[in-house]
Design a protein around this motif. Structure first.
Motif, PDB file in Angstrom:
ATOM      1  N   LEU A   1       1.347  -1.094  -0.121  1.00 50.16           N
ATOM      2  CA  LEU A   1       0.380  -0.019  -0.112  1.00 50.16           C
ATOM      3  C   LEU A   1       1.089   1.519  -0.098  1.00 50.16           C
ATOM      4  CD1 LEU A   1      -2.745   1.096   0.074  1.00 50.16           C
ATOM      5  CD2 LEU A   1      -2.734   0.769   2.523  1.00 50.16           C
ATOM      6  N   ALA A   2       2.185   1.704   0.846  1.00 48.81           N
ATOM      7  CA  ALA A   2       3.037   2.740   1.061  1.00 48.81           C
ATOM      8  C   ALA A   2       3.800   2.699  -0.246  1.00 48.81           C
ATOM      9  CB  ALA A   2       4.040   2.121   1.926  1.00 48.81           C
ATOM     10  N   THR A   3       4.014   1.523  -0.537  1.00 43.48           N
ATOM     11  CA  THR A   3       4.483   1.375  -2.194  1.00 43.48           C
ATOM     12  C   THR A   3       3.528   2.447  -3.011  1.00 43.48           C
ATOM     13  OG1 THR A   3       5.833  -0.512  -2.155  1.00 43.48           O
ATOM     14  CG2 THR A   3       5.733  -0.558  -3.965  1.00 43.48           C
ATOM     15  N   SER A   4       2.489   2.039  -3.555  1.00 46.59           N
ATOM     16  CA  SER A   4       1.519   2.291  -4.356  1.00 46.59           C
ATOM     17  C   SER A   4       1.196   3.131  -4.412  1.00 46.59           C
ATOM     18  CB  SER A   4      -0.203   1.916  -4.155  1.00 46.59           C
ATOM     19  OG  SER A   4      -0.302   2.455  -2.783  1.00 46.59           O
ATOM     20  N   PHE A   5       1.627   4.352  -3.484  1.00 45.14           N
ATOM     21  CA  PHE A   5       1.590   5.618  -3.220  1.00 45.14           C
ATOM     22  C   PHE A   5       3.241   6.697  -3.324  1.00 45.14           C
ATOM     23  CE2 PHE A   5      -1.940   4.912  -0.438  1.00 45.14           C
ATOM     24  CZ  PHE A   5      -2.847   5.835  -1.084  1.00 45.14           C
ATOM     25  N   LYS A   6       4.220   5.960  -4.037  1.00 43.07           N
ATOM     26  CA  LYS A   6       5.259   6.209  -3.946  1.00 43.07           C
ATOM     27  C   LYS A   6       5.780   6.906  -6.012  1.00 43.07           C
ATOM     28  CE  LYS A   6       7.988   3.467  -0.631  1.00 43.07           C
ATOM     29  NZ  LYS A   6       9.068   2.431  -1.067  1.00 43.07           N
ATOM     30  N   THR A   7       6.202   7.906  -6.275  1.00 44.99           N
ATOM     31  CA  THR A   7       6.513   8.149  -7.944  1.00 44.99           C
ATOM     32  C   THR A   7       7.368   7.355  -7.867  1.00 44.99           C
ATOM     33  OG1 THR A   7       8.514   9.775  -6.540  1.00 44.99           O
ATOM     34  CG2 THR A   7       6.248  10.768  -6.562  1.00 44.99           C
ATOM     35  N   PRO A   8       7.673   7.055  -9.597  1.00 48.98           N
ATOM     36  CA  PRO A   8       8.298   6.471 -10.258  1.00 48.98           C
ATOM     37  C   PRO A   8       9.544   6.294  -9.268  1.00 48.98           C
ATOM     38  CG  PRO A   8       7.324   7.168 -11.732  1.00 48.98           C
ATOM     39  CD  PRO A   8       6.605   7.682 -10.537  1.00 48.98           C
ATOM     40  N   ALA A   9      10.449   7.699  -9.665  1.00 51.37           N
ATOM     41  CA  ALA A   9      11.863   8.255  -8.615  1.00 51.37           C
ATOM     42  C   ALA A   9      11.743   7.521  -7.570  1.00 51.37           C
ATOM     43  CB  ALA A   9      11.990  10.013  -8.821  1.00 51.37           C
ATOM     44  N   ASP A  10      11.259   7.784  -6.636  1.00 44.37           N
ATOM     45  CA  ASP A  10      10.732   6.786  -5.769  1.00 44.37           C
ATOM     46  C   ASP A  10      11.134   5.603  -5.053  1.00 44.37           C
ATOM     47  OD1 ASP A  10      11.133   8.796  -3.124  1.00 44.37           O
ATOM     48  OD2 ASP A  10       9.137   8.701  -2.170  1.00 44.37           O
ATOM     49  N   LEU A  11      11.028   4.884  -6.666  1.00 41.83           N
ATOM     50  CA  LEU A  11      10.856   3.200  -6.323  1.00 41.83           C
ATOM     51  C   LEU A  11      11.836   2.205  -5.923  1.00 41.83           C
ATOM     52  CD1 LEU A  11       8.499   2.425  -9.760  1.00 41.83           C
ATOM     53  CD2 LEU A  11       7.615   2.408  -6.702  1.00 41.83           C
ATOM     54  N   GLY A  12      12.843   2.668  -6.213  1.00 42.22           N
ATOM     55  CA  GLY A  12      13.825   2.559  -5.493  1.00 42.22           C
ATOM     56  C   GLY A  12      14.563   3.049  -4.715  1.00 42.22           C
ATOM     57  N   ASN A  13      14.132   3.639  -3.612  1.00 44.85           N
ATOM     58  CA  ASN A  13      14.472   4.365  -2.540  1.00 44.85           C
ATOM     59  C   ASN A  13      14.005   3.062  -1.603  1.00 44.85           C
ATOM     60  OD1 ASN A  13      14.480   5.546   0.105  1.00 44.85           O
ATOM     61  ND2 ASN A  13      13.442   7.313  -0.672  1.00 44.85           N
ATOM     62  N   GLN A  14      15.123   2.949  -0.452  1.00 43.45           N
ATOM     63  CA  GLN A  14      14.382   2.330   0.747  1.00 43.45           C
ATOM     64  C   GLN A  14      13.789   2.335   1.837  1.00 43.45           C
ATOM     65  OE1 GLN A  14      16.134  -1.531   0.579  1.00 43.45           O
ATOM     66  NE2 GLN A  14      16.538  -0.516  -1.456  1.00 43.45           N
ATOM     67  N   SER A  15      13.282   3.232   1.987  1.00 43.98           N
ATOM     68  CA  SER A  15      12.204   4.161   2.883  1.00 43.98           C
ATOM     69  C   SER A  15      11.093   3.224   2.560  1.00 43.98           C
ATOM     70  CB  SER A  15      11.948   5.201   3.261  1.00 43.98           C
ATOM     71  OG  SER A  15      11.663   5.984   2.055  1.00 43.98           O
ATOM     72  N   PHE A  16      10.245   2.788   4.132  1.00 43.58           N
ATOM     73  CA  PHE A  16       8.877   2.171   4.116  1.00 43.58           C
ATOM     74  C   PHE A  16       8.927   3.257   3.412  1.00 43.58           C
ATOM     75  CE2 PHE A  16       5.461   1.348   5.695  1.00 43.58           C
ATOM     76  CZ  PHE A  16       5.014   0.110   5.617  1.00 43.58           C
ATOM     77  N   LEU A  17       8.261   4.248   3.776  1.00 44.92           N
ATOM     78  CA  LEU A  17       7.598   5.088   3.534  1.00 44.92           C
ATOM     79  C   LEU A  17       7.695   5.979   2.436  1.00 44.92           C
ATOM     80  CD1 LEU A  17       5.659   6.857   6.683  1.00 44.92           C
ATOM     81  CD2 LEU A  17       4.367   5.572   5.299  1.00 44.92           C
ATOM     82  N   PRO A  18       7.026   6.411   1.667  1.00 48.73           N
ATOM     83  CA  PRO A  18       7.186   6.555   0.197  1.00 48.73           C
ATOM     84  C   PRO A  18       8.004   9.175   0.796  1.00 48.73           C
ATOM     85  CG  PRO A  18       4.837   7.278   0.315  1.00 48.73           C
ATOM     86  CD  PRO A  18       5.561   6.611   1.192  1.00 48.73           C
ATOM     87  N   ASN A  19       8.706   9.217  -0.424  1.00 48.54           N
ATOM     88  CA  ASN A  19       9.385  10.821   0.946  1.00 48.54           C
ATOM     89  C   ASN A  19       8.589  11.278  -0.258  1.00 48.54           C
ATOM     90  OD1 ASN A  19      12.001  10.328   1.331  1.00 48.54           O
ATOM     91  ND2 ASN A  19      12.918   9.769  -0.762  1.00 48.54           N
ATOM     92  N   THR A  20       7.621  11.358  -1.173  1.00 51.89           N
ATOM     93  CA  THR A  20       6.364  12.044  -1.817  1.00 51.89           C
ATOM     94  C   THR A  20       5.269  11.358  -1.654  1.00 51.89           C
ATOM     95  OG1 THR A  20       7.760  14.150  -3.344  1.00 51.89           O
ATOM     96  CG2 THR A  20       5.318  14.061  -3.869  1.00 51.89           C
TER      97      THR A  20
END
Length: 213
Positions: free
Chosen positions: A33-52
Motif C-alpha cells: 500500500l505504501a509503495t502504491s503512493f510512491k513516485t517512479p523515482a521513489d521506487l528504488g528508495n529503501q524507505s518504507f514510506l514514500p518521500n513524496t
C-alpha cells in the motif's frame, strides 16, 4: 465441571502475541500500500514510506492510459473467480454430503483421489491444456479458465465439506424425516443451515485458490 479462567497476565500475554502475529501478517500488505503512493523515482528508495505522496499510480489505472488494461483484467478476475467459487461450492456440497452420509464402494478412494488432485502440480498440464483449448475453441474465454479452476477448487472443497458434514449428528436428519420431510428437504432445511460455517469457510478457500492463480 471446573472451568479454567485465564489470569490477567495470561490474557495480556495472548493479546501481545496476537498483535505481533497480526503485525507480521499485515506488514507486506502495508508495504504494498505504501509503495502504491510512491513516485517512479521513489521506487528504488529503501524507505518504507514514500518521500513524496502521489495519487498518480491510481489515476493511471483508473482513469489514465492503463485504464483499459487494468479494469478489464480486474473485471475478468473477479467474474471468473466468483463463478468458479459458486460452482465449486454447490457441487462440493452435494458430493461431500453423499460421501459423509451414504455408504457406497470406493468412498475412501474418492476422498484420497480428491486430496491427491489438490496437491498435483497444475503447471504440468498447462501446455496440453493450452493446445486442447485452442483446438476446441475455449482459448481466451471465461469458460476456458473456469473449468481448470474447478479442477483446483473442487477437490479441496469436497475434502473440507465432507469433514464438516461428518460432524453434524445423523439424528437431526432422521428427526426431520420422521416429521415428514423428504431426504432433500431434510438436507436443505436441517443440514445446510448447520453446515453454513463450513460452506462459508470452503467458499473462502476456493475463492483464494482461484484468485491467486
Amino acid at each position: 465441571m471446573a472451568t479454567s479462567k485465564l489470569s490477567t497476565r495470561q490474557r495480556l500475554s495472548w493479546a501481545i502475541i496476537t498483535i505481533l502475529v497480526l503485525l507480521y501478517a499485515l506488514f507486506p500488505v502495508a508495504a504494498i500500500l505504501a509503495t502504491s503512493f510512491k513516485t517512479p523515482a521513489d521506487l528504488g528508495n529503501q524507505s518504507f514510506l514514500p518521500n513524496t505522496w502521489t495519487w498518480a499510480n491510481y489515476e493511471m489505472i483508473l482513469t489514465g492510459s492503463a485504464q483499459g488494461l487494468f479494469l478489464s483484467a480486474l473485471r475478468n478476475s473477479i467474474g471468473i473467480t466468483l463463478i468458479s467459487t459458486a460452482i465449486a461450492v454447490v457441487l462440493a456440497t452435494l458430493a461431500a454430503y453423499a460421501i459423509a452420509r451414504l455408504n457406497f464402494p470406493g468412498k475412501r478412494l474418492i476422498l484420497g483421489a480428491a486430496l491427491a488432485v489438490s496437491i498435483f502440480p497444475v503447471i504440468s498440464v498447462v501446455t496440453p491444456l493450452f493446445n486442447l483449448w485452442r483446438t476446441i475453441g475455449l482459448y481466451d474465454t471465461w469458460l476456458g479458465l473456469i473449468i481448470p479452476y474447478l479442477s483446483l477448487t473442487l477437490p479441496i472443497s469436497i475434502w473440507t465439506l465432507s469433514a464438516f458434514f461428518r460432524q453434524i449428528p445423523w439424528e437431526l436428519e432422521q428427526a426431520a424425516q420422521v416429521d415428514g420431510a423428504t431426504q432433500w428437504q431434510a438436507f436443505r432445511k436441517a443440514i445446510i443451515p448447520l453446515a453454513l460455517p463450513g460452506v462459508f469457510t470452503t467458499a473462502i478457500i476456493a475463492f483464494f485458490i482461484a484468485w491467486n492463480d
